[in-house]
Motif scaffolding. Sequence first.
Motif, PDB file in Angstrom:
ATOM      1  N   LEU A   1       6.707  12.307  19.795  1.00 42.14           N
ATOM      2  CA  LEU A   1       7.421  11.210  19.132  1.00 42.14           C
ATOM      3  C   LEU A   1       7.541  10.000  20.050  1.00 42.14           C
ATOM      4  N   LEU A   2       7.757  10.235  21.332  1.00 46.77           N
ATOM      5  CA  LEU A   2       7.842   9.129  22.285  1.00 46.77           C
ATOM      6  C   LEU A   2       6.540   8.336  22.303  1.00 46.77           C
ATOM      7  N   GLU A   3       5.423   9.023  22.350  1.00 47.05           N
ATOM      8  CA  GLU A   3       4.122   8.334  22.320  1.00 47.05           C
ATOM      9  C   GLU A   3       3.995   7.440  21.094  1.00 47.05           C
ATOM     10  N   ASP A   4       4.407   7.956  19.945  1.00 46.75           N
ATOM     11  CA  ASP A   4       4.291   7.187  18.709  1.00 46.75           C
ATOM     12  C   ASP A   4       5.230   5.988  18.691  1.00 46.75           C
ATOM     13  N   HIS A   5       6.462   6.192  19.127  1.00 47.29           N
ATOM     14  CA  HIS A   5       7.400   5.062  19.175  1.00 47.29           C
ATOM     15  C   HIS A   5       6.882   3.986  20.133  1.00 47.29           C
ATOM     16  N   GLU A   6       6.371   4.395  21.276  1.00 53.59           N
ATOM     17  CA  GLU A   6       5.848   3.411  22.237  1.00 53.59           C
ATOM     18  C   GLU A   6       4.622   2.688  21.690  1.00 53.59           C
ATOM     19  N   SER A   7       3.773   3.388  20.954  1.00 53.44           N
ATOM     20  CA  SER A   7       2.616   2.744  20.331  1.00 53.44           C
ATOM     21  C   SER A   7       3.066   1.686  19.324  1.00 53.44           C
ATOM     22  N   ILE A   8       4.080   2.004  18.540  1.00 54.44           N
ATOM     23  CA  ILE A   8       4.611   1.043  17.573  1.00 54.44           C
ATOM     24  C   ILE A   8       5.244  -0.139  18.294  1.00 54.44           C
ATOM     25  N   ILE A   9       5.969   0.120  19.369  1.00 50.87           N
ATOM     26  CA  ILE A   9       6.585  -0.964  20.151  1.00 50.87           C
ATOM     27  C   ILE A   9       5.523  -1.947  20.624  1.00 50.87           C
TER      28      ILE A   9
ATOM     29  N   PRO B   1       0.863  -1.184   0.000  1.00 57.10           N
ATOM     30  CA  PRO B   1       0.000   0.000   0.000  1.00 57.10           C
ATOM     31  C   PRO B   1       0.901   1.235   0.000  1.00 57.10           C
ATOM     32  N   ALA B   2       0.595   2.190  -0.868  1.00 58.11           N
ATOM     33  CA  ALA B   2       1.534   3.306  -1.011  1.00 58.11           C
ATOM     34  C   ALA B   2       0.831   4.639  -1.249  1.00 58.11           C
ATOM     35  N   THR B   3      -0.330   4.798  -0.624  1.00 60.35           N
ATOM     36  CA  THR B   3      -1.001   6.089  -0.716  1.00 60.35           C
ATOM     37  C   THR B   3      -1.260   6.617   0.690  1.00 60.35           C
ATOM     38  N   LEU B   4      -1.305   7.921   0.797  1.00 58.25           N
ATOM     39  CA  LEU B   4      -1.588   8.534   2.090  1.00 58.25           C
ATOM     40  C   LEU B   4      -2.977   8.137   2.584  1.00 58.25           C
ATOM     41  N   GLU B   5      -3.916   8.014   1.665  1.00 55.87           N
ATOM     42  CA  GLU B   5      -5.271   7.601   2.035  1.00 55.87           C
ATOM     43  C   GLU B   5      -5.252   6.209   2.673  1.00 55.87           C
ATOM     44  N   LYS B   6      -4.532   5.286   2.060  1.00 50.89           N
ATOM     45  CA  LYS B   6      -4.456   3.918   2.584  1.00 50.89           C
ATOM     46  C   LYS B   6      -3.726   3.903   3.933  1.00 50.89           C
ATOM     47  N   TYR B   7      -2.644   4.674   4.043  1.00 57.17           N
ATOM     48  CA  TYR B   7      -1.926   4.731   5.323  1.00 57.17           C
ATOM     49  C   TYR B   7      -2.825   5.261   6.427  1.00 57.17           C
ATOM     50  N   SER B   8      -3.634   6.272   6.109  1.00 62.11           N
ATOM     51  CA  SER B   8      -4.510   6.830   7.149  1.00 62.11           C
ATOM     52  C   SER B   8      -5.565   5.822   7.593  1.00 62.11           C
ATOM     53  N   GLN B   9      -5.929   4.898   6.709  1.00 59.97           N
ATOM     54  CA  GLN B   9      -6.879   3.838   7.068  1.00 59.97           C
ATOM     55  C   GLN B   9      -6.225   2.749   7.917  1.00 59.97           C
ATOM     56  N   LEU B  10      -4.940   2.498   7.691  1.00 60.76           N
ATOM     57  CA  LEU B  10      -4.254   1.370   8.328  1.00 60.76           C
ATOM     58  C   LEU B  10      -3.521   1.722   9.623  1.00 60.76           C
ATOM     59  N   THR B  11      -3.143   2.966   9.800  1.00 65.90           N
ATOM     60  CA  THR B  11      -2.269   3.330  10.908  1.00 65.90           C
ATOM     61  C   THR B  11      -2.975   3.340  12.262  1.00 65.90           C
ATOM     62  N   HIS B  12      -2.180   3.117  13.292  1.00 69.80           N
ATOM     63  CA  HIS B  12      -2.637   3.239  14.673  1.00 69.80           C
ATOM     64  C   HIS B  12      -2.322   4.632  15.211  1.00 69.80           C
ATOM     65  N   LEU B  13      -1.544   5.375  14.443  1.00 71.32           N
ATOM     66  CA  LEU B  13      -1.082   6.699  14.871  1.00 71.32           C
ATOM     67  C   LEU B  13      -1.948   7.788  14.255  1.00 71.32           C
ATOM     68  N   THR B  14      -1.687   9.006  14.675  1.00 70.58           N
ATOM     69  CA  THR B  14      -2.310  10.151  14.028  1.00 70.58           C
ATOM     70  C   THR B  14      -1.213  11.048  13.494  1.00 70.58           C
ATOM     71  N   GLU B  15      -1.476  11.633  12.341  1.00 71.97           N
ATOM     72  CA  GLU B  15      -0.494  12.560  11.795  1.00 71.97           C
ATOM     73  C   GLU B  15      -0.634  13.936  12.420  1.00 71.97           C
ATOM     74  N   LYS B  16      -1.733  14.162  13.115  1.00 76.76           N
ATOM     75  CA  LYS B  16      -1.964  15.463  13.747  1.00 76.76           C
ATOM     76  C   LYS B  16      -0.987  15.652  14.900  1.00 76.76           C
ATOM     77  N   THR B  17      -0.509  16.870  15.005  1.00 74.41           N
ATOM     78  CA  THR B  17       0.380  17.207  16.108  1.00 74.41           C
ATOM     79  C   THR B  17      -0.358  18.142  17.054  1.00 74.41           C
ATOM     80  N   LYS B  18       0.208  18.314  18.220  1.00 76.83           N
ATOM     81  CA  LYS B  18      -0.413  19.192  19.216  1.00 76.83           C
ATOM     82  C   LYS B  18      -0.082  20.656  18.964  1.00 76.83           C
ATOM     83  N   GLY B  19       0.725  20.914  17.915  1.00 79.94           N
ATOM     84  CA  GLY B  19       0.956  22.268  17.478  1.00 79.94           C
ATOM     85  C   GLY B  19       2.070  23.027  18.162  1.00 79.94           C
ATOM     86  N   LYS B  20       2.755  22.396  19.093  1.00 77.16           N
ATOM     87  CA  LYS B  20       3.875  23.062  19.741  1.00 77.16           C
ATOM     88  C   LYS B  20       5.158  22.614  19.064  1.00 77.16           C
ATOM     89  N   ASN B  21       6.032  23.570  18.805  1.00 76.85           N
ATOM     90  CA  ASN B  21       7.243  23.277  18.040  1.00 76.85           C
ATOM     91  C   ASN B  21       8.512  23.325  18.874  1.00 76.85           C
TER      92      ASN B  21
END
Length: 158
Positions: A108-116, A79-99
């Motif tokens: 990033l820690l939350e995401d790495h731990e979710s993948i683990i 699968p190689a489309t953003l649409e398909k990735y958004s359907q399959l992922t356990h993560l969210t691409e949205k950020t909390k907006g702080k840089n």
Amino acid sequence: MKKPNIGISAENRQAIADQLSKILADEFVLYSKTLNFHWNIEGPDFHSVHVYLETLYEEQQDVVDTVAEKIRMIGHYVPATLEKYSQLTHLTEKTKGKNDSQSIFAELLEDHESIIIFLREEIKPIADKWQADGISDYLTGLMEQHEKTAWMLRSHLK
């Protein structure tokens, strides 16, 4: 495409491809998020964090490619489309907006731990239920890579 004759049934290869596709989606979303943070980091530690995030997204890009290759190796298309990735992922691409680095590293820690957690749940079934010890071993190594990155991110947050 000629189907691989590698000692894994077509049904098991399909089940493995389905799980690897979820992993690929997670890894791609994490790659994209890390790249976003690299581009948008602000603060007094900008340079060092910018450089570290570059290292992370380059490592992540290699992971994405390798997971995709695993899917192809067992005879399935990636699968190689953003649409398909958004359907399959356990993560969210949205950020909390702080840089700032603290906010970025926490996300990033939350995401790495979710993948683990997801990888840990998949290792045994892929080896035992679906007869794919090599892929299971690969996922163990991938999990360990995420564990090391999570440790580094966690250390920065202390």
